[in-house]
Write an enzyme that holds these catalytic residues in place. Sequence first.
Site, PDB file in Angstrom:
ATOM      1  N   ILE A   1       0.881  -1.169   0.000  1.00 46.25           N
ATOM      2  CA  ILE A   1       0.000   0.000   0.000  1.00 46.25           C
ATOM      3  C   ILE A   1       0.917   1.217   0.000  1.00 46.25           C
ATOM      4  CG2 ILE A   1      -1.736   1.251   1.323  1.00 46.25           C
ATOM      5  CD1 ILE A   1      -2.680  -1.534   2.336  1.00 46.25           C
TER       6      ILE A   1
ATOM      7  N   ASP B   1       8.690  -0.427 -13.209  1.00 48.25           N
ATOM      8  CA  ASP B   1       7.799  -1.595 -13.176  1.00 48.25           C
ATOM      9  C   ASP B   1       6.862  -1.601 -14.377  1.00 48.25           C
ATOM     10  OD1 ASP B   1       8.892  -2.515 -10.790  1.00 48.25           O
ATOM     11  OD2 ASP B   1       7.553  -1.258  -9.605  1.00 48.25           O
TER      12      ASP B   1
ATOM     13  N   ASN C   1      17.930  -0.918 -13.221  1.00 49.37           N
ATOM     14  CA  ASN C   1      17.991   0.482 -13.646  1.00 49.37           C
ATOM     15  C   ASN C   1      19.464   0.891 -13.681  1.00 49.37           C
ATOM     16  OD1 ASN C   1      18.747   1.223 -11.044  1.00 49.37           O
ATOM     17  ND2 ASN C   1      16.762   2.078 -10.490  1.00 49.37           N
TER      18      ASN C   1
ATOM     19  N   ARG D   1      15.365   9.013 -18.203  1.00 50.13           N
ATOM     20  CA  ARG D   1      15.205   9.854 -19.405  1.00 50.13           C
ATOM     21  C   ARG D   1      16.212   9.508 -20.498  1.00 50.13           C
ATOM     22  NH1 ARG D   1      14.371  15.435 -16.267  1.00 50.13           N
ATOM     23  NH2 ARG D   1      15.550  14.187 -14.808  1.00 50.13           N
ATOM     24  N   ASP D   2      17.210   8.661 -20.179  1.00 51.58           N
ATOM     25  CA  ASP D   2      18.182   8.258 -21.200  1.00 51.58           C
ATOM     26  C   ASP D   2      17.783   6.964 -21.911  1.00 51.58           C
ATOM     27  OD1 ASP D   2      19.788  10.470 -20.741  1.00 51.58           O
ATOM     28  OD2 ASP D   2      20.791   9.484 -19.055  1.00 51.58           O
TER      29      ASP D   2
ATOM     30  N   ASP E   1       5.316  12.217 -12.038  1.00 51.96           N
ATOM     31  CA  ASP E   1       5.629  11.262 -10.966  1.00 51.96           C
ATOM     32  C   ASP E   1       6.279  10.040 -11.616  1.00 51.96           C
ATOM     33  OD1 ASP E   1       5.691   9.480  -8.878  1.00 51.96           O
ATOM     34  OD2 ASP E   1       3.536   9.519  -8.484  1.00 51.96           O
TER      35      ASP E   1
HETATM   36  P1  ATP Z   1      11.212   3.736 -10.588  1.00 48.53           P
HETATM   37  O1  ATP Z   1      12.060   3.141  -9.494  1.00 48.53           O
HETATM   38  O2  ATP Z   1      10.915   5.204 -10.404  1.00 48.53           O
HETATM   39  O3  ATP Z   1      10.017   2.931 -10.946  1.00 48.53           O
HETATM   40  P2  ATP Z   1      13.387   2.883 -12.239  1.00 48.53           P
HETATM   41  O4  ATP Z   1      14.574   3.590 -11.662  1.00 48.53           O
HETATM   42  O5  ATP Z   1      13.216   1.450 -11.973  1.00 48.53           O
HETATM   43  O6  ATP Z   1      12.083   3.701 -11.916  1.00 48.53           O
HETATM   44  P3  ATP Z   1      13.886   4.229 -14.760  1.00 48.53           P
HETATM   45  O7  ATP Z   1      15.087   3.745 -15.473  1.00 48.53           O
HETATM   46  O8  ATP Z   1      13.960   5.516 -14.026  1.00 48.53           O
HETATM   47  O9  ATP Z   1      13.383   3.032 -13.824  1.00 48.53           O
HETATM   48  O10 ATP Z   1      12.668   4.351 -15.786  1.00 48.53           O
HETATM   49  C1  ATP Z   1      12.205   3.238 -16.535  1.00 48.53           C
HETATM   50  C2  ATP Z   1      11.823   3.682 -17.921  1.00 48.53           C
HETATM   51  O11 ATP Z   1      10.748   4.603 -17.829  1.00 48.53           O
HETATM   52  C3  ATP Z   1      12.927   4.416 -18.687  1.00 48.53           C
HETATM   53  O12 ATP Z   1      13.792   3.514 -19.371  1.00 48.53           O
HETATM   54  C4  ATP Z   1      12.106   5.279 -19.641  1.00 48.53           C
HETATM   55  O13 ATP Z   1      11.714   4.529 -20.780  1.00 48.53           O
HETATM   56  C5  ATP Z   1      10.866   5.597 -18.817  1.00 48.53           C
HETATM   57  N1  ATP Z   1      11.024   6.893 -18.137  1.00 48.53           N
HETATM   58  C6  ATP Z   1      11.468   7.123 -16.889  1.00 48.53           C
HETATM   59  N2  ATP Z   1      11.510   8.454 -16.620  1.00 48.53           N
HETATM   60  C7  ATP Z   1      11.075   9.076 -17.747  1.00 48.53           C
HETATM   61  C8  ATP Z   1      10.860  10.450 -18.130  1.00 48.53           C
HETATM   62  N3  ATP Z   1      11.120  11.442 -17.290  1.00 48.53           N
HETATM   63  N4  ATP Z   1      10.383  10.690 -19.365  1.00 48.53           N
HETATM   64  C9  ATP Z   1      10.101   9.687 -20.229  1.00 48.53           C
HETATM   65  N5  ATP Z   1      10.262   8.369 -19.930  1.00 48.53           N
HETATM   66  C10 ATP Z   1      10.748   8.071 -18.709  1.00 48.53           C
END
Ligand code: ATP
Length: 292
Positions: free
Chosen positions: A10, A238, A178, A207-208, A232
């Site tokens: 939750i 996920d 990630n 964003r990369d 957000d």
């Molecule tokens: P979280 O823990 O917040 O769920 P994470 O760290 O596991 O995220 P990220 O690599 O940050 O995963 O994000 C996963 C994917 O989501 C990225 O590869 C991208 O395709 C998309 N993404 C994340 N942030 C952005 C953004 N600001 N704009 C567009 N796409 C995004």
Amino acid sequence: MIYNLGSINIDHVYRVPHLPAPGETLAADSYTVGLGGKGANQSVAAARAGARVLHIGAVGAEGAWARDRIAGYGVDVAQIAVLDVPTGHAIITVDPGAENSIVLFPGANQALDLAAVLAALAGIGPADTLLVQNETTHAPAAAALARAQGARVICSAAPFDLAAVQAMLPHTSILVLNAIEADQLCAALGCSLDQVPVPELLVTRGRDGAEWICNATGARAFVAALKVQAVDTTGAGDTFAGYFAAALDAGQTPAHALTLAAAAAALKVTRPGTADAIPSLSEVADFLSQQG
Ligand code: ATP
């Protein structure tokens, strides 16, 4: 079909002017309660992507609504036990730049019964996928069984714990990391990504963009992140993993899976919330056609 041995949390989400510093007391601008947990998010994402999904997990009695919410997204919840322990939960702060910090209480996610988990996987086979993350007990045993029965195992190494990841490596088909987790794993193993001992990796870099790497063949595929107004980012990873898994489970190529997953994750970051903010496949298709 996708089986997901996954956490259910939750989420208590506080929008704050900035992420709290050590010792700071901070007034939140808003507070919402929603469905989250890496497992629940991935189940919802895979189901929203059109996959048949069986979630294996647990909640406490006060979290029965979370199980019902997961069912509402079309996930089979028959293997979600209701245990006499608190439901896992997360305290999430989100700043105006959409950056977050998270405190987790694992609760029922760490109280799963091994025999029940393995029994739930009895029918898994070569056409199926098992998803696991590092928020529940028994992931290595479940993955070993799934691999022995010929299924694809997709393991998200999050939250990152080296011993837990190492226990999963022999049973993993695709390791999901990630950028930070990828750096942590490579530093700990003293190797590059293409030397991590798993057949395939999916590395998301916010964003990369994101990259799929096949260590067996040397093949690689990359997708850029789509340009959106981020609100957000919680659950972006996920959403990406669930969509990617659903596409592979349906027989799509990794390149196509990356395209769908990047669009789904980009749409997710435009919305506040976690599981409840994951877009449907038709929303993703509309979004992709708008992008040209
Ligand atoms: P979280 O823990 O917040 O769920 P994470 O760290 O596991 O995220 P990220 O690599 O940050 O995963 O994000 C996963 C994917 O989501 C990225 O590869 C991208 O395709 C998309 N993404 C994340 N942030 C952005 C953004 N600001 N704009 C567009 N796409 C995004």
